[in-house]
Write a protein that holds these residues in place. Structure first.
Motif, PDB file in Angstrom:
ATOM      1  N   ALA A 181       0.880  -1.166   0.000  1.00 11.25           N
ATOM      2  CA  ALA A 181       0.000   0.000   0.000  1.00 11.25           C
ATOM      3  C   ALA A 181       0.917   1.215   0.000  1.00 11.25           C
ATOM      4  CB  ALA A 181      -0.896  -0.014   1.229  1.00 11.25           C
ATOM      5  N   GLY A 182       1.338   1.631  -1.178  1.00 16.57           N
ATOM      6  CA  GLY A 182       2.331   2.701  -1.253  1.00 16.57           C
ATOM      7  C   GLY A 182       3.645   2.221  -0.663  1.00 16.57           C
ATOM      8  N   ASP A 183       4.179   2.956   0.310  1.00 16.94           N
ATOM      9  CA  ASP A 183       5.460   2.596   0.943  1.00 16.94           C
ATOM     10  C   ASP A 183       5.300   1.485   1.967  1.00 16.94           C
ATOM     11  OD1 ASP A 183       6.702   4.533  -0.452  1.00 16.94           O
ATOM     12  OD2 ASP A 183       6.748   6.018   1.173  1.00 16.94           O
ATOM     13  N   ARG A 184       4.074   1.223   2.311  1.00 20.60           N
ATOM     14  CA  ARG A 184       3.818   0.323   3.428  1.00 20.60           C
ATOM     15  C   ARG A 184       3.571  -1.097   2.921  1.00 20.60           C
ATOM     16  NH1 ARG A 184      -1.409   1.527   7.200  1.00 20.60           N
ATOM     17  NH2 ARG A 184      -1.402  -0.453   8.317  1.00 20.60           N
ATOM     18  N   VAL A 185       4.199  -2.079   3.551  1.00 19.19           N
ATOM     19  CA  VAL A 185       3.897  -3.461   3.181  1.00 19.19           C
ATOM     20  C   VAL A 185       2.827  -3.973   4.142  1.00 19.19           C
ATOM     21  CG1 VAL A 185       5.974  -4.228   4.380  1.00 19.19           C
ATOM     22  CG2 VAL A 185       4.820  -5.805   2.874  1.00 19.19           C
ATOM     23  N   VAL A 186       1.854  -4.690   3.583  1.00 17.93           N
ATOM     24  CA  VAL A 186       0.722  -5.172   4.368  1.00 17.93           C
ATOM     25  C   VAL A 186       0.685  -6.694   4.303  1.00 17.93           C
ATOM     26  CG1 VAL A 186      -1.797  -5.078   4.648  1.00 17.93           C
ATOM     27  CG2 VAL A 186      -0.574  -3.081   3.731  1.00 17.93           C
ATOM     28  N   ALA A 187       0.427  -7.314   5.459  1.00 18.13           N
ATOM     29  CA  ALA A 187       0.179  -8.756   5.501  1.00 18.13           C
ATOM     30  C   ALA A 187      -1.197  -8.929   6.115  1.00 18.13           C
ATOM     31  CB  ALA A 187       1.228  -9.466   6.350  1.00 18.13           C
TER      32      ALA A 187
ATOM     33  N   GLY B  74      -6.837 -10.450  -5.911  1.00 22.85           N
ATOM     34  CA  GLY B  74      -7.413  -9.111  -6.038  1.00 22.85           C
ATOM     35  C   GLY B  74      -6.494  -8.151  -6.776  1.00 22.85           C
ATOM     36  N   ARG B  75      -6.899  -6.870  -6.741  1.00 20.36           N
ATOM     37  CA  ARG B  75      -6.162  -5.850  -7.476  1.00 20.36           C
ATOM     38  C   ARG B  75      -5.798  -4.705  -6.539  1.00 20.36           C
ATOM     39  NH1 ARG B  75      -9.454  -4.061 -12.444  1.00 20.36           N
ATOM     40  NH2 ARG B  75     -10.593  -2.677 -11.039  1.00 20.36           N
ATOM     41  N   CYS B  76      -4.519  -4.293  -6.574  1.00 19.87           N
ATOM     42  CA  CYS B  76      -4.102  -3.139  -5.776  1.00 19.87           C
ATOM     43  C   CYS B  76      -4.600  -1.884  -6.456  1.00 19.87           C
ATOM     44  CB  CYS B  76      -2.580  -3.081  -5.684  1.00 19.87           C
ATOM     45  SG  CYS B  76      -1.888  -4.410  -4.692  1.00 19.87           S
ATOM     46  N   GLU B  77      -5.254  -1.034  -5.663  1.00 19.39           N
ATOM     47  CA  GLU B  77      -5.719   0.256  -6.187  1.00 19.39           C
ATOM     48  C   GLU B  77      -5.209   1.312  -5.212  1.00 19.39           C
ATOM     49  OE1 GLU B  77      -9.971  -0.053  -6.746  1.00 19.39           O
ATOM     50  OE2 GLU B  77      -9.740  -1.545  -8.349  1.00 19.39           O
ATOM     51  N   GLY B  78      -4.043   1.844  -5.505  1.00 24.86           N
ATOM     52  CA  GLY B  78      -3.415   2.801  -4.600  1.00 24.86           C
ATOM     53  C   GLY B  78      -3.119   2.133  -3.279  1.00 24.86           C
TER      54      GLY B  78
END
Ligand code: FES
Ligand code: FE2
Length: 350
Positions: free
Chosen positions: A36-42, A57-61
Motif C-alpha cells: 500500500a504505497g510505501d507500506r507493506v501489508v500482511a 485481487g487488485r491493488c488500487e493505490g
C-alpha cells in the motif's frame, strides 16, 4: 502446533512487486502480502464476503480490491467500499499481521500483535549489506519444517548427504562442533582442519560459525585460512587472523502446513575475498546441495508417515537439535498455557 510469537519469513522483498498481491501460507493461515504505497501489508487472504482469496485481487493505490464481487479493503484490513451497498458493517474487516521488511526478507509476526517486537527478528544478511556479494533462492518441501530445522542443526550430514557436492570430507562428522545454547537459539563453532577429499583435492583449513535462531533462521559465517591458523588460534575463534576467503549464508524455514514448508536461502562472498563469479559458483553448489537435502528429508518424511510410533535415537551430534527442539516445545507450552487464560479474561470481561 507451532510457536506463534515469532517472526516468520514470508517472502523475498524483491518478489513482492508494487501493485501485485502475493499469496503465502504460514502456520496454515492463508496470508496475502501487498504494498500500500510505501507500506507493506500482511493480511488474511480471505474476503469477508464469500471467502475468495484477496491475493487474486487488485491493488488500487493504498487499497486492495477483491476481484470476485469488488469489495475494497484498506491497509488496516477494513472494508471501505461495497459495490451496490452504502452501509459498511463494523465487522467488515480481515485480520492484519505485524509485518517488517528487513535483511531482504518480509517478516510476519504470527502471534499476539501486542507482543510483536522488531528486536526479536533474528540476525541475517541481506542485499542492503555492502560487504557481501549475495545470490539467493528458495525451495518448497513436502515435509514438516521441524525436519528441515533438524537438518540445519546438525552439519555432520555434510559428510554423507553432500559427499559428492560440498566435498567437506569426513572430519565434520567425526568430531562434533562446539555447541552453545543462546536465549533464542543455538550457536555452533568449529575448525575444519586441512584435509584431502574423496577425489584428492586439498580442503583448506576453515573456521565455521553459525547460529540457528527461532523460529528457524540460520546465519553462518565461514572463513578459509592458511595452514596453521587453527593451531595459532588455539583451536578457538580465529579473531582478527586474516581469512583467505569469507562466505556468509542466511537461511529461513517457514512452516506452511503440517507437511509443507518453504526454505529461503542466500549465500555470498565477502567483497574483499571474491567477486561475482565466486558467488555464482557458490550459488550453483548450494542449489545442488539443497536439492540433496530435500530428497533425503522428503524421503525421511515418507518413512515417518508410515511409522506408527516414530522414535528417534539421538547421537552426540544432536546436542544442538535437542536444545533447539526443547526451546520450541517450551514456547509452545507457554503459548498454549497462556491462550485459555486470555480467553477466560475475555469471558470475564464480557
Ligand atoms: S468474495 Fe470478495 S467481494 Fe465477494
Ligand atoms: Fe544439507
Amino acid at each position: 502446533v507451532y510457536v506463534k510469537n515469532a517472526w516468520y519469513v514470508a517472502a523475498w522483498t524483491q518478489d513482492l512487486e508494487a501493485a501485485k498481491p502475493l499469496a503465502m501460507t504460514i502456520l496454515e493461515e492463508p496470508i496475502v502480502l501487498w504494498r500500500a504505497g510505501d507500506r507493506v501489508v500482511a493480511m488474511e487472504d480471505r474476503c469477508v464476503h464469500r471467502l475468495a482469496p484477496l491475493s487474486r485481487g487488485r491493488c488500487e493505490g493504498a487499497t486492495l480490491r477483491c476481484m470476485y464481487h469488488g469489495m475494497v479493503f484498506d491497509a488496516d484490513g477494513k472494508v471501505v467500499e461495497i459495490p451496490g451497498q452504502a452501509l459498511i458493517p463494523a465487522e467488515a474487516k480481515v485480520r492484519t499481521y505485524p509485518v517488517v521488511e528487513k535483511h531482504s526478507w518480509i517478516w510476519v509476526w504470527m502471534g499476539d500483535p501486542a507482543r510483536a517486537d522488531q528486536a526479536l527478528i533474528p540476525p541475517a544478511v541481506g542485499y542492503d549489506d555492502p560487504d557481501w556479494i549475495l545470490g539467493h533462492g528458495q525451495l518448497d518441501y513436502k515435509a514438516e519444517a521441524r525436519l528441515i530445522n533438524d537438518n540445519l542443526l546438525d552439519f555432520s550430514h555434510f559428510a554423507f548427504v553432500h559427499e559428492q557436492s560440498l566435498n567437506t570430507g569426513r572430519a565434520i562428522a567425526d568430531t562434533p562442533p562446539t555447541t552453545i545454547a543462546e536465549a533464542r537459539g543455538v550457536r555452533f563453532q568449529r575448525w575444519n582442519l586441512a584435509s584431502r577429499n574423496a577425489i584428492g583435492d586439498i580442503i583448506p583449513e576453515s573456521w565455521m560459525e553459525y547460529e540457528y535462531n527461532l523460529p528457524g533462521i540460520l546465519l553462518s559465517l565461514t572463513g578459509t585460512y592458511a595452514p596453521g591458523a587453527a593451531e595459532a588460534a588455539n583451536h578457538a575463534h580465529p579473531g582478527d587472523a586474516p581469512a583467505l576467503f569469507r562466505q556468509v549464508s542466511s537461511q529461513a524455514v517457514t512452516p506452511m502446513g503440517p507437511k509443507t514448508s518453504r526454505y529461503f536461502f542466500s549465500i555470498g562472498v565477502h567483497r574483499m575475498s571474491g567477486d561475482e563469479s565466486a558467488r555464482d559458483a557458490m550459488v550453483a553448489l548450494i542449489d545442488k546441495a539443497f536439492i540433496e537435502d530435500r530428497e533425503m528429508i522428503e524421503a525421511q518424511q515418507r518413512i515417518i508417515d508410515v511409522t506408527p510410533n516414530p522414535k528417534i535415537m539421538p547421537t552426540a551430534h544432536d546436542r544442538g537439535t535437542t536444545i533447539f527442539n526443547q526451546m520450541i516445545a517450551k514456547l509452545i507450552r507457554q503459548e498454549t498455557a497462556a491462550a485459555p487464560s486470555e480467553l477466560s479474561t475475555a469471558r470475564a470481561r464480557a
